[in-house]
Write a protein that holds these residues in place. Structure first.
Motif, PDB file in Angstrom:
ATOM      1  N   UNK A 190      37.255  19.055 125.434  1.00  0.00           N
ATOM      2  CA  UNK A 190      36.586  17.919 126.072  1.00  0.00           C
ATOM      3  C   UNK A 190      37.460  17.464 127.240  1.00  0.00           C
ATOM      4  N   UNK A 191      37.218  18.087 128.398  1.00  0.00           N
ATOM      5  CA  UNK A 191      38.069  17.812 129.560  1.00  0.00           C
ATOM      6  C   UNK A 191      37.930  16.373 130.038  1.00  0.00           C
ATOM      7  N   UNK A 192      36.732  15.808 129.914  1.00  0.00           N
ATOM      8  CA  UNK A 192      36.543  14.409 130.340  1.00  0.00           C
ATOM      9  C   UNK A 192      37.397  13.474 129.485  1.00  0.00           C
ATOM     10  N   UNK A 232      47.358  19.108 140.995  1.00  0.00           N
ATOM     11  CA  UNK A 232      48.113  20.251 140.479  1.00  0.00           C
ATOM     12  C   UNK A 232      49.478  19.796 139.986  1.00  0.00           C
ATOM     13  N   UNK A 233      49.951  20.352 138.877  1.00  0.00           N
ATOM     14  CA  UNK A 233      51.350  20.109 138.509  1.00  0.00           C
ATOM     15  C   UNK A 233      52.260  20.758 139.555  1.00  0.00           C
ATOM     16  N   UNK A 234      53.356  20.087 139.881  1.00  0.00           N
ATOM     17  CA  UNK A 234      54.273  20.646 140.873  1.00  0.00           C
ATOM     18  C   UNK A 234      54.905  21.927 140.323  1.00  0.00           C
ATOM     19  N   UNK A 235      55.575  22.657 141.180  1.00  0.00           N
ATOM     20  CA  UNK A 235      56.140  23.938 140.771  1.00  0.00           C
ATOM     21  C   UNK A 235      57.097  23.815 139.604  1.00  0.00           C
ATOM     22  N   UNK A 236      58.000  22.861 139.690  1.00  0.00           N
ATOM     23  CA  UNK A 236      58.956  22.658 138.597  1.00  0.00           C
ATOM     24  C   UNK A 236      58.226  22.357 137.290  1.00  0.00           C
ATOM     25  N   UNK A 237      57.183  21.575 137.359  1.00  0.00           N
ATOM     26  CA  UNK A 237      56.478  21.189 136.133  1.00  0.00           C
ATOM     27  C   UNK A 237      55.623  22.319 135.589  1.00  0.00           C
ATOM     28  N   UNK A 238      55.202  23.246 136.430  1.00  0.00           N
ATOM     29  CA  UNK A 238      54.523  24.436 135.900  1.00  0.00           C
ATOM     30  C   UNK A 238      55.497  25.190 134.996  1.00  0.00           C
ATOM     31  N   UNK A 250      44.368  24.940 132.094  1.00  0.00           N
ATOM     32  CA  UNK A 250      44.648  23.733 132.867  1.00  0.00           C
ATOM     33  C   UNK A 250      43.420  23.398 133.703  1.00  0.00           C
ATOM     34  N   UNK A 251      43.098  22.112 133.771  1.00  0.00           N
ATOM     35  CA  UNK A 251      42.085  21.693 134.738  1.00  0.00           C
ATOM     36  C   UNK A 251      42.802  21.519 136.071  1.00  0.00           C
ATOM     37  N   UNK A 252      42.346  22.250 137.082  1.00  0.00           N
ATOM     38  CA  UNK A 252      43.033  22.231 138.381  1.00  0.00           C
ATOM     39  C   UNK A 252      42.052  21.839 139.489  1.00  0.00           C
ATOM     40  N   UNK A 253      42.581  21.767 140.704  1.00  0.00           N
ATOM     41  CA  UNK A 253      41.729  21.437 141.842  1.00  0.00           C
ATOM     42  C   UNK A 253      40.746  22.561 142.160  1.00  0.00           C
ATOM     43  N   UNK A 254      40.972  23.727 141.566  1.00  0.00           N
ATOM     44  CA  UNK A 254      40.031  24.841 141.780  1.00  0.00           C
ATOM     45  C   UNK A 254      39.389  25.290 140.468  1.00  0.00           C
ATOM     46  N   UNK A 255      39.273  24.358 139.533  1.00  0.00           N
ATOM     47  CA  UNK A 255      38.586  24.660 138.283  1.00  0.00           C
ATOM     48  C   UNK A 255      39.541  24.920 137.136  1.00  0.00           C
ATOM     49  N   UNK A 256      39.006  25.419 136.042  1.00  0.00           N
ATOM     50  CA  UNK A 256      39.820  25.691 134.848  1.00  0.00           C
ATOM     51  C   UNK A 256      40.567  27.007 135.073  1.00  0.00           C
ATOM     52  N   UNK A 257      41.887  26.934 134.909  1.00  0.00           N
ATOM     53  CA  UNK A 257      42.745  28.112 135.136  1.00  0.00           C
ATOM     54  C   UNK A 257      43.633  28.328 133.913  1.00  0.00           C
ATOM     55  N   UNK A 258      44.077  29.541 133.746  1.00  0.00           N
ATOM     56  CA  UNK A 258      45.045  29.824 132.684  1.00  0.00           C
ATOM     57  C   UNK A 258      46.448  29.512 133.190  1.00  0.00           C
ATOM     58  N   UNK A 259      47.369  29.358 132.233  1.00  0.00           N
ATOM     59  CA  UNK A 259      48.760  29.124 132.624  1.00  0.00           C
ATOM     60  C   UNK A 259      49.285  30.294 133.449  1.00  0.00           C
ATOM     61  N   UNK A 277      45.848  18.451 131.748  1.00  0.00           N
ATOM     62  CA  UNK A 277      45.341  17.917 133.017  1.00  0.00           C
ATOM     63  C   UNK A 277      46.282  16.819 133.494  1.00  0.00           C
ATOM     64  N   UNK A 278      46.449  16.712 134.821  1.00  0.00           N
ATOM     65  CA  UNK A 278      47.183  15.569 135.369  1.00  0.00           C
ATOM     66  C   UNK A 278      46.386  14.977 136.522  1.00  0.00           C
ATOM     67  N   UNK A 279      46.578  13.670 136.700  1.00  0.00           N
ATOM     68  CA  UNK A 279      45.772  12.923 137.667  1.00  0.00           C
ATOM     69  C   UNK A 279      46.656  12.029 138.538  1.00  0.00           C
TER      70      UNK A 279
END
Ligand code: THU
Length: 132
Positions: A5-7, A87-93, A106-115, A77-79
């Protein structure tokens, strides 16, 4: 994982964002994740007068993960302060990768992505197995 439930998870991140301490950047961030045992963990950014030692929201989230029993992250997800997904910053990825379930989404600016899509060819715990 098609039943995330991404919402609802984003709402947890938005709630966390409201606790952010970001007087220097004025850019509050909240992060939330589902754990493989069904728990939800969250964090907010916590800045510092010594700018470089400020903590991203993901730092609090992984600390919350450890403090509440560990486990691996299955959805994240982060907001920002507008409640928009960022997007999580590079260090946080890298922080997230350490605790990621192999199928983490991860919910990202370009949709649901895998780690693996947000941190391809990652360096991680397995790289250290041979020396430990
Ligand atoms: N920030 C996070 O909390 N997480 C991220 O993944 C991106 C950046 C915070 C750090 C800083 O307090 C503010 O956003 C502006 O960079």
């Amino acid at each position: 994982m098609t039943d995330i439930d991404w919402d609802a998870l984003r709402e947890v991140a938005i709630s966390a964002m409201r606790s952010a301490y970001a007087p220097y950047s004025n850019y509050p961030v909240g992060a939330a994740a589902l754990v493989d045992d069904g728990r939800t963990v969250a964090g907010c950014n916590t800045e510092n007068a010594s700018y470089g030692v400020g903590l991203c929201a993901e730092c609090g989230l992984v600390s919350n993960l450890a403090m509440t029993g560990g486990g691996s992250l299955v959805a994240f997800v982060c907001v920002n302060g507008e409640g928009e997904t960022i997007m999580p910053c590079g260090r946080c990825r890298q922080l997230l990768y350490e605790h990621a379930h192999p199928t983490m989404l991860l919910e990202t600016v370009s949709g649901i992505r895998t780690i693996d899509e947000v941190l391809p060819d990652a360096f991680g715990p397995r790289d250290l197995e041979r020396v430990n």
